[in-house]
Design a protein around this motif. Structure first.
Motif, PDB file in Angstrom:
ATOM      1  N   LYS A  41       0.831  -1.216   0.000  1.00 18.28           N
ATOM      2  CA  LYS A  41       0.000   0.000   0.000  1.00 18.28           C
ATOM      3  C   LYS A  41       0.855   1.252   0.000  1.00 18.28           C
ATOM      4  CE  LYS A  41      -4.015  -2.034   2.354  1.00 18.28           C
ATOM      5  NZ  LYS A  41      -4.849  -2.000   3.577  1.00 18.28           N
ATOM      6  N   CYS A  44       2.135   1.920  -3.465  1.00 22.31           N
ATOM      7  CA  CYS A  44       1.104   2.460  -4.353  1.00 22.31           C
ATOM      8  C   CYS A  44       0.838   3.930  -4.052  1.00 22.31           C
ATOM      9  CB  CYS A  44      -0.188   1.646  -4.208  1.00 22.31           C
ATOM     10  SG  CYS A  44      -0.077  -0.036  -4.859  1.00 22.31           S
ATOM     11  N   LYS A  50      -2.630   2.568  -8.496  1.00 25.27           N
ATOM     12  CA  LYS A  50      -3.356   1.494  -7.840  1.00 25.27           C
ATOM     13  C   LYS A  50      -2.595   0.185  -8.027  1.00 25.27           C
ATOM     14  CE  LYS A  50      -7.916   3.600  -8.572  1.00 25.27           C
ATOM     15  NZ  LYS A  50      -9.250   3.421  -9.190  1.00 25.27           N
TER      16      LYS A  50
END
Length: 577
Positions: A41, A44, A50
């Protein structure tokens, strides 16, 4: 290749993914062909993409020029590389991903970084981030074991297996107590409490280990164990090196503070006379504000000392304190010094340009000493900076926002300079939000002798002398002298006298010749009073009577005294009425 990719996917267990998702650094895993298999995460978020847009794409389509394929081919890590991605800079570590002695892919760890100047100002934050990088690398490659909620080993690295005398294949799937002697990993699962830096004996060796539960929400889903050091002898060596680094870091912090911060605080200012105490009290009050401060006082009274102390006492104390002596810089160099310049702005301009003093003071304090000597054209440009809160370099085309607090000081009468058209009235009122008046030494009466005692005590420590005071004759000279150089002159006189005397009392012969020849006039056994000091006392009494007579109405009091209202306000502030 398919087998290696499958091994890579098998390594991405639920527990490992949870761990990687919890860290603040970006992590990208690729196979041998550079195809992205996983990105966490944080990665990203940093890349502004994404996960679905990244996974299964070639790493070169995301980061052109990356050397991770070379890292995979050669089996050698590429560490601490700085790259650009869009408008952001990243610090990247790339290492091969080895399973069973074979390279099955590569790992890219990255962290967004700021520009060099900001990073140097936030050295402690950068060190914390670098430690996080090191901790992550250590956890992935040095003595790591992961278990599920039942205590079964789901992952163990080769380093730990080599130490235990087993293999990854033999260890994975077994209960942790069957593989690691004296382990408490299963206990950590029961208690839910991490055990950090604990001693554990395996065979004839003592290890320092950490054990941490892994959670999914409020539920414990597994545990992570790490051998921090293979041997306590290595620990002692590391601790010793760490202590050396800490001492060096403290030295660097002190040096950075010395170079960019204030040198003095209010504790460095000795105050015994009421006027000096009032000046310090007012200075402390205005320190907590964002407003400009004008420090008035004769040469040698300590105006720069007050400026340092105001900055140190303010909320800006951790940022830069930039000094500019307006009387010492030639007029034709003042603009480049204050505002900076762009490359090619003039003949001899430094390549790449140079930021000015105002720009360097961003977030901190700009101290303009001897502001009364600044030329009129520079006053106009300075006024614009204070009003617009932005500066434009010489030869530049874009304004640069600045957040500065200005402290100005002068020994010159600015009001008289305004009348003579030598100082701009609008700049005067911009600087004159708060005024701190530092009293000259000659009006401080008997307080001079207590200041002398304080300075002698300080000089004794610096010069390794043992002077115990001053004789009665020297006291009389000090009280009768007008001290045109104020505290600076007194310090120089005492430094000379203390070194000549070395011990005992200071005598007249230890003073400079111009003070030895000074005649002290007596009236009986009492020294004549200083005229200026007495005039100041009388002026204060007259002001108090006028304000009392007018019921505190300052406009009527100014009319009664026959002076301008602004002059009355300054005198009220000067005497603290």
């Amino acid at each position: 290749m398919a087998k290696q990719r499958l091994q890579l996917e098998e390594m991405l267990t639920e527990s490992l993914i949870e761990f990687l998702e919890s860290i603040c650094n970006g992590v990208i895993l690729v196979d041998r062909e550079g195809i992205i298999q996983y990105v966490n995460k944080s990665g990203c978020h940093m890349l502004g993409l994404k996960g679905s847009e990244v996974v299964s794409r070639s790493i070169t389509s995301i980061a052109p020029g990356t050397d991770i394929l070379q890292v995979i081919r050669e089996g050698k890590p590429s560490l601490r590389r700085q790259i650009r991605f869009g408008d952001y800079s990243f610090l990247v570590d790339r290492t091969p991903f080895v399973v069973n002695g074979q390279i099955v892919g590569g790992i890219s760890l990255f962290q967004e970084i700021t520009d060099f100047e900001e990073a140097s100002q936030k050295r402690s934050e950068q060190e914390r981030e670098l430690r996080q990088f090191k901790e992550l690398v250590d956890q992935l490659y040095d003595g790591i074991v992961m278990i599920d909620r039942g205590g079964t080993i789901t992952m163990i690295n080769q380093t730990y297996c080599d130490f235990l005398g087993t293999t990854i294949e033999e260890a994975v799937g077994k209960h942790v107590t069957e593989v690691i002697e004296n382990t408490r990993m299963h206990v950590v699962l029961e208690t839910g409490k991490p055990e950090l830096g604990e001693l554990m004996r395996i065979g004839d060796r003592e290890l320092l280990v950490s054990r941490m539960p892994l959670r999914e929400g409020d539920e414990i889903v597994g545990g992570l164990g790490k051998v921090i050091f293979n041997d306590l002898r290595e620990l002692r060596s590391i601790v010793e090196r760490y202590n050396i680094m800490e001492r060096k870091l403290d030295l660097y912090r002190q040096e950075l503070k010395r170079m960019k911060g204030a040198k003095y605080s209010f504790e460095h200012i000795y105050a015994d006379h009421p006027l000096m105490k009032d000046a310090i009290l007012l200075a402390k009050r205005v320190s907590r504000t964002r407003s400009s401060v004008l420090i008035l006082g004769e040469s040698g009274t300590g105006k720069e000392l007050f400026a340092h102390a105001i900055h140190e006492y303010s909320s800006r104390s951790e940022n830069a304190f930039v000094r500019v002596n307006c009387a010492a810089i030639p007029k034709d160099l003042m603009e480049a010094e204050l505002f900076g310049y762009e490359e090619g702005a003039f003949t001899g301009a430094k390549k790449g340009g140079k930021p000015g003093k105002i720009e360097l003071a961003h977030g901190g304090t700009l101290f303009l000493d001897e502001i009364g000597d600044m030329s009129l054209d520079m006053q106009v440009k300075l006024l614009r900076v204070l009003q617009e809160k932005e500066v434009e370099r010489v030869g530049g085309t874009r304004p640069i926002p600045v957040d500065i607090r200005v402290i100005a000081a002068t020994h010159r009468p600015l009001e008289q300079l305004i009348k003579e058209n030598k100082f701009r009235e609008d700049l005067y009122y911009r600087l004159h939000v708060f005024t701190v008046n530092i009293p000259p030494l000659r009006v401080q009466g008997e307080s001079i002798l207590r200041l002398v005692e304080h300075l002698i005590s300080k000089l004794n420590k610096e010069l390794y002398t043992a002077v115990e005071g001053v004789s009665r004759r020297v006291q009389e000279v000090f009280l009768s002298h007008r001290w045109p150089g104020n505290v600076r002159e007194l310090q120089n006189v005492l430094e000379r006298a203390v070194q000549l005397a070395e011990q005992g009392e200071l005598q007249l012969e230890h003073l400079p010749p111009y003070l030895q020849d000074k005649q002290v006039v007596r009236e009986g056994d009492v020294l004549t009073l200083d005229l200026e000091a007495e005039l100041a006392k009388t002026e204060q009494k007259v002001l108090e009577l006028a304000l009392q007579h007018c019921g505190g109405n300052k406009v009527r009091a100014a009319q009664l005294l026959g002076i301008h209202r602004a002059s009355l306000y300054r005198k009220i502030e000067k005497y603290g009425l």
